[in-house]
Enzyme design. Sequence first.
Site, short mmCIF file in Angstrom:
data_model
loop_
_atom_site.label_atom_id
_atom_site.label_comp_id
_atom_site.label_asym_id
_atom_site.label_seq_id
_atom_site.Cartn_x
_atom_site.Cartn_y
_atom_site.Cartn_z
N TYR A 58 0.86 -1.19 0.00
CA TYR A 58 0.00 0.00 0.00
C TYR A 58 0.89 1.24 0.00
O TYR A 58 1.54 1.56 1.01
CB TYR A 58 -0.89 0.04 1.24
CG TYR A 58 -1.96 -1.02 1.32
CD1 TYR A 58 -2.30 -1.81 0.23
CD2 TYR A 58 -2.65 -1.23 2.51
CE1 TYR A 58 -3.29 -2.78 0.33
CE2 TYR A 58 -3.65 -2.19 2.62
CZ TYR A 58 -3.95 -2.96 1.52
OH TYR A 58 -4.93 -3.92 1.63
N GLY A 214 -17.05 2.77 -0.58
CA GLY A 214 -17.84 3.99 -0.48
C GLY A 214 -19.10 3.98 -1.29
O GLY A 214 -19.96 4.86 -1.14
#
Length: 334
Positions: A58, A214
């Site tokens: 990441y 989301g």
Amino acid sequence: MTMRTRPLGTTGPQVSALGLGCMGMSALYGEADRAESIATLHAALEAGVTLLDTGDFYGMGHNELLIGEALRTAPAARREQALVSVKFGALRDPDGGWSGYDGRPAAVKNFAAYSLQRLGVDHIDVYRIARLDPDVPIEETVGAIAELVEKGHVRHIGLSEVGAETIRRAAATAPISDLQIEYSLISRGIEDEILPTTRELGIGITAYGVLSRGLISGHFTADRQLGAGDFRAMSPRFQGENLRHNLDLVEALRKIAEQKGASVAQTAIAWVLSRGEDIVPLIGARSRDRLTEALGALDVSLDAADLTAIEEAVPAGAAAGDRYPAAQMAHLES
């Protein structure tokens, strides 16, 4: 809000009922505010969140350094309660490209050495390869992690995004604490074979994508412009008619949430929490406001009538579009 705990499978530790997925603080969702990310991590620990999830790829190590800084600057009591779950194996290049996964035993130990240094810890609580390396038997990869457990560098072995057969082979090699896999109202593929297998074997589930990046948070709109580097700009569920269809599902869920006096996000997270004590949802909050909202799901009680209404509003398989672009779907087992 009272933070409860749940077992991370029969061989893993007790963890907070919600974990914090930290990927968005470093990668794939556009620019993030470092100071706000650290503040959010501290707020999560203060609220009783114990499970912090990251990946060594990441932001090419950025996320581990971020978590390391947050732990280093947190009060000692909060730092000591934190459990860090790390995914490894993804191969990146300086331009941010992806070139497969490496599960060779030597690579496993190499990745772990760098993660321990970036995180500033003497052990990793849960360690797992992010995706199956098709060229390396899972027994070899898990066996290498088991050697790290024997030496005290890792506490528990996890899996990520693998199917039932691979889970059984891994569990026959060494004790597996949990499987990290996407699970939400609109991503329910694990219910057919994977979830029954983990329950048979006493393996927990860390569920990521509980708000589908989301999409089902109640905050995403059809006219939202996604910035450079935002993964969702390529995600099938966020494209054209798919997006409009999926946002219609969100509006149906919103009606139920309003009746409960909860937000859409809280209702979606509460639904995942309702699926069993062996499932720990990871919330991907990048700010304290979103963290506070997500933690409010712990106070949302869903009875049988609520669950029926939710599943009528958002039936299994109702989402339009795959959860990843085709090239990434090819790396997933089912």
